[in-house]
Design a protein around this motif. Sequence first.
Motif, PDB file in Angstrom:
ATOM      1  N   VAL A  11      38.182  26.020  43.981  1.00 30.25           N
ATOM      2  CA  VAL A  11      39.642  27.342  43.357  1.00 30.25           C
ATOM      3  C   VAL A  11      37.243  27.861  42.570  1.00 30.25           C
ATOM      4  O   VAL A  11      38.294  29.162  42.984  1.00 30.25           O
ATOM      5  CB  VAL A  11      40.083  26.410  42.395  1.00 30.25           C
ATOM      6  CG1 VAL A  11      40.545  28.014  41.812  1.00 30.25           C
ATOM      7  CG2 VAL A  11      41.001  26.309  43.035  1.00 30.25           C
ATOM      8  N   ALA A  12      36.513  27.714  42.317  1.00 28.21           N
ATOM      9  CA  ALA A  12      35.859  28.553  41.752  1.00 28.21           C
ATOM     10  C   ALA A  12      35.038  29.308  42.989  1.00 28.21           C
ATOM     11  O   ALA A  12      34.800  30.598  42.078  1.00 28.21           O
ATOM     12  CB  ALA A  12      34.652  27.673  41.299  1.00 28.21           C
ATOM     13  N   GLN A  13      34.809  28.662  43.525  1.00 27.05           N
ATOM     14  CA  GLN A  13      33.823  29.098  44.910  1.00 27.05           C
ATOM     15  C   GLN A  13      34.975  30.521  45.627  1.00 27.05           C
ATOM     16  O   GLN A  13      34.701  31.376  45.895  1.00 27.05           O
ATOM     17  CB  GLN A  13      34.077  27.839  46.228  1.00 27.05           C
ATOM     18  CG  GLN A  13      33.141  28.791  47.291  1.00 27.05           C
ATOM     19  CD  GLN A  13      31.128  29.293  47.146  1.00 27.05           C
ATOM     20  OE1 GLN A  13      30.755  28.798  46.068  1.00 27.05           O
ATOM     21  NE2 GLN A  13      32.105  31.146  47.830  1.00 27.05           N
ATOM     22  N   GLN A  14      36.363  30.578  45.990  1.00 26.34           N
ATOM     23  CA  GLN A  14      36.879  31.238  46.356  1.00 26.34           C
ATOM     24  C   GLN A  14      37.498  32.682  45.229  1.00 26.34           C
ATOM     25  O   GLN A  14      37.151  33.726  45.705  1.00 26.34           O
ATOM     26  CB  GLN A  14      38.013  30.743  46.543  1.00 26.34           C
ATOM     27  CG  GLN A  14      40.069  31.173  47.692  1.00 26.34           C
ATOM     28  CD  GLN A  14      40.678  30.531  47.904  1.00 26.34           C
ATOM     29  OE1 GLN A  14      40.762  30.048  48.302  1.00 26.34           O
ATOM     30  NE2 GLN A  14      41.516  31.948  48.122  1.00 26.34           N
ATOM     31  N   MET A  15      37.237  31.499  44.297  1.00 29.06           N
ATOM     32  CA  MET A  15      37.511  33.194  42.919  1.00 29.06           C
ATOM     33  C   MET A  15      36.453  33.959  43.181  1.00 29.06           C
ATOM     34  O   MET A  15      35.956  35.105  42.578  1.00 29.06           O
ATOM     35  CB  MET A  15      37.797  32.721  41.514  1.00 29.06           C
ATOM     36  CG  MET A  15      39.018  31.941  41.425  1.00 29.06           C
ATOM     37  SD  MET A  15      40.448  34.010  41.480  1.00 29.06           S
ATOM     38  CE  MET A  15      39.686  33.887  40.167  1.00 29.06           C
ATOM     39  N   THR A  16      34.762  33.576  43.192  1.00 28.76           N
ATOM     40  CA  THR A  16      33.614  33.721  43.228  1.00 28.76           C
ATOM     41  C   THR A  16      33.792  34.679  44.317  1.00 28.76           C
ATOM     42  O   THR A  16      33.216  36.218  44.156  1.00 28.76           O
ATOM     43  CB  THR A  16      32.603  33.218  43.449  1.00 28.76           C
ATOM     44  OG1 THR A  16      32.874  31.661  42.176  1.00 28.76           O
ATOM     45  CG2 THR A  16      31.127  33.578  43.460  1.00 28.76           C
ATOM     46  N   ASP A  17      33.904  33.757  45.982  1.00 27.42           N
ATOM     47  CA  ASP A  17      34.203  35.617  46.232  1.00 27.42           C
ATOM     48  C   ASP A  17      35.373  36.867  46.229  1.00 27.42           C
ATOM     49  O   ASP A  17      34.652  37.872  46.918  1.00 27.42           O
ATOM     50  CB  ASP A  17      34.230  34.158  47.904  1.00 27.42           C
ATOM     51  CG  ASP A  17      33.241  33.254  48.310  1.00 27.42           C
ATOM     52  OD1 ASP A  17      32.113  33.593  47.749  1.00 27.42           O
ATOM     53  OD2 ASP A  17      34.081  32.543  49.004  1.00 27.42           O
ATOM     54  N   GLU A  18      35.934  36.199  46.151  1.00 27.36           N
ATOM     55  CA  GLU A  18      36.662  37.713  45.872  1.00 27.36           C
ATOM     56  C   GLU A  18      37.030  37.827  44.298  1.00 27.36           C
ATOM     57  O   GLU A  18      37.028  39.145  44.882  1.00 27.36           O
ATOM     58  CB  GLU A  18      38.557  36.325  45.124  1.00 27.36           C
ATOM     59  CG  GLU A  18      39.148  35.862  46.232  1.00 27.36           C
ATOM     60  CD  GLU A  18      40.323  35.509  45.504  1.00 27.36           C
ATOM     61  OE1 GLU A  18      41.150  35.699  44.964  1.00 27.36           O
ATOM     62  OE2 GLU A  18      41.069  35.223  46.440  1.00 27.36           O
ATOM     63  N   ILE A  19      35.848  37.907  43.389  1.00 25.97           N
ATOM     64  CA  ILE A  19      35.006  38.750  42.710  1.00 25.97           C
ATOM     65  C   ILE A  19      33.656  39.726  43.038  1.00 25.97           C
ATOM     66  O   ILE A  19      33.836  40.792  43.403  1.00 25.97           O
ATOM     67  CB  ILE A  19      34.783  38.242  41.789  1.00 25.97           C
ATOM     68  CG1 ILE A  19      35.419  38.006  40.954  1.00 25.97           C
ATOM     69  CG2 ILE A  19      33.381  39.569  40.963  1.00 25.97           C
ATOM     70  CD1 ILE A  19      35.580  37.071  39.557  1.00 25.97           C
ATOM     71  N   ARG A  20      33.409  38.938  44.510  1.00 24.54           N
ATOM     72  CA  ARG A  20      32.187  38.921  44.711  1.00 24.54           C
ATOM     73  C   ARG A  20      32.992  40.270  46.213  1.00 24.54           C
ATOM     74  O   ARG A  20      31.828  41.530  46.348  1.00 24.54           O
ATOM     75  CB  ARG A  20      31.213  38.328  45.662  1.00 24.54           C
ATOM     76  CG  ARG A  20      30.059  37.127  44.624  1.00 24.54           C
ATOM     77  CD  ARG A  20      29.692  36.610  45.180  1.00 24.54           C
ATOM     78  NE  ARG A  20      28.927  35.433  44.754  1.00 24.54           N
ATOM     79  CZ  ARG A  20      28.685  34.388  44.686  1.00 24.54           C
ATOM     80  NH1 ARG A  20      29.002  33.916  46.064  1.00 24.54           N
ATOM     81  NH2 ARG A  20      27.627  33.514  43.930  1.00 24.54           N
ATOM     82  N   ASN A  21      34.007  40.265  46.607  1.00 24.26           N
ATOM     83  CA  ASN A  21      34.199  41.278  47.327  1.00 24.26           C
ATOM     84  C   ASN A  21      35.075  42.330  46.979  1.00 24.26           C
ATOM     85  O   ASN A  21      35.436  43.312  47.920  1.00 24.26           O
ATOM     86  CB  ASN A  21      34.860  40.323  48.697  1.00 24.26           C
ATOM     87  CG  ASN A  21      34.148  39.003  49.158  1.00 24.26           C
ATOM     88  OD1 ASN A  21      32.915  39.809  49.783  1.00 24.26           O
ATOM     89  ND2 ASN A  21      35.006  38.133  50.025  1.00 24.26           N
ATOM     90  N   GLY A  22      35.087  42.313  45.414  1.00 32.82           N
ATOM     91  CA  GLY A  22      36.597  43.687  44.466  1.00 32.82           C
ATOM     92  C   GLY A  22      36.978  43.251  44.667  1.00 32.82           C
ATOM     93  O   GLY A  22      38.450  44.114  44.453  1.00 32.82           O
ATOM     94  N   LEU A  23      38.239  42.304  45.333  1.00 33.58           N
ATOM     95  CA  LEU A  23      39.102  42.208  45.288  1.00 33.58           C
ATOM     96  C   LEU A  23      39.573  42.448  43.557  1.00 33.58           C
ATOM     97  O   LEU A  23      40.815  42.789  43.393  1.00 33.58           O
ATOM     98  CB  LEU A  23      39.643  40.765  46.077  1.00 33.58           C
ATOM     99  CG  LEU A  23      41.726  40.292  45.665  1.00 33.58           C
ATOM    100  CD1 LEU A  23      41.867  41.262  46.717  1.00 33.58           C
ATOM    101  CD2 LEU A  23      41.479  38.514  46.424  1.00 33.58           C
ATOM    102  N   TYR A  24      39.155  41.361  42.649  1.00 38.28           N
ATOM    103  CA  TYR A  24      39.011  41.652  41.513  1.00 38.28           C
ATOM    104  C   TYR A  24      37.725  42.701  41.216  1.00 38.28           C
ATOM    105  O   TYR A  24      36.436  42.276  41.163  1.00 38.28           O
ATOM    106  CB  TYR A  24      38.597  40.424  40.600  1.00 38.28           C
ATOM    107  CG  TYR A  24      39.952  39.433  41.529  1.00 38.28           C
ATOM    108  CD1 TYR A  24      41.487  39.851  40.595  1.00 38.28           C
ATOM    109  CD2 TYR A  24      40.005  38.367  41.295  1.00 38.28           C
ATOM    110  CE1 TYR A  24      43.130  39.053  40.893  1.00 38.28           C
ATOM    111  CE2 TYR A  24      40.824  37.765  42.193  1.00 38.28           C
ATOM    112  CZ  TYR A  24      42.391  38.051  41.990  1.00 38.28           C
ATOM    113  OH  TYR A  24      43.670  37.075  42.124  1.00 38.28           O
ATOM    114  N   PRO A  25      38.180  43.950  40.992  1.00 41.37           N
ATOM    115  CA  PRO A  25      37.005  45.127  41.026  1.00 41.37           C
ATOM    116  C   PRO A  25      35.979  44.627  39.269  1.00 41.37           C
ATOM    117  O   PRO A  25      36.731  44.296  37.950  1.00 41.37           O
ATOM    118  CB  PRO A  25      37.116  46.115  40.752  1.00 41.37           C
ATOM    119  CG  PRO A  25      38.804  45.995  40.510  1.00 41.37           C
ATOM    120  CD  PRO A  25      38.992  44.628  40.694  1.00 41.37           C
ATOM    121  N   VAL A  26      35.169  45.284  39.419  1.00 41.13           N
ATOM    122  CA  VAL A  26      34.347  44.541  37.421  1.00 41.13           C
ATOM    123  C   VAL A  26      35.216  45.906  36.368  1.00 41.13           C
ATOM    124  O   VAL A  26      35.885  47.096  36.745  1.00 41.13           O
ATOM    125  CB  VAL A  26      32.895  45.515  37.271  1.00 41.13           C
ATOM    126  CG1 VAL A  26      32.674  45.473  36.367  1.00 41.13           C
ATOM    127  CG2 VAL A  26      31.934  44.965  38.536  1.00 41.13           C
TER     128      VAL A  26
END
Length: 257
Positions: A11-26
């Motif tokens: 789950v951490a890896q998937q969430m990290t990828d989603e943050i890196r890819n901008g699904l959850y922007p800063v």
Amino acid sequence: MLKSMTLTQQVAQQMTDEIRNGLYPVGARLPSGKELAARFGVSQAVIREVTERLRSQGLIDSRQGSGCTVKARTEAGGFRVPVAAGEDHASLASIYELRLDLEGAAAALAAVRRTEADIAALAAILRSLDDKLYAPDEAVELDIAFHVAIAKATHNRYYVDLLQYLNLQIRRAVRTARTHSLSLERLTDDAQHEHLRVFEAIRAGDPLAARAAAMAHLRCATARLNLSIPGRDALSDAAAPVATTATTATAKKAKAK
């Protein structure tokens, strides 16, 4: 059947990828823990470990009552404890050795600087922990909350920041200790008595007793986990606290408040 840690990693890896890819922007808020647990089909305990990991990597910021907010798209550099450090005895022993000095000092400072609000917060956590002593998930969170509340009572934000950074490893260690202790009722009771001794020393404004009680609690925890920290006993004996004039005066002032 996958182990909890494996689920946490996934789950951490998937969430990290989603943050890196901008699904959850800063600046965006993450879904609630309950929503994430439902989405990934895991427990909220797993989600708490995931968010601790993301926060320790500098990807999110979490505040009680306001949820988690994305802080950055790439991991922060600097000092880091590997997330797998709590998985083997040697690494776990090293984390406990770090905690001995960190939390011993925090308890001593808390005894000098604590406010009535700090004492009330610690007392409330201990009452809740009494009620949930044999409920594994709740007890783990309350156990950690007690240690964090001591750090907050130092009124030095960096004690809190460092303890929160270590929370993923600490949570894993506390869960391991409590799972073991649940098989022997007396051990769980012993841990709570140790908490009470730390609390009473902080409430009394006695920094030397608070440090000693906090370190004794953590030494007992290492024993319950069958961890070996070579040389610590000799070092502790050599460094037995001696009350200096300044320390004694500070303690007396704290007790007089």
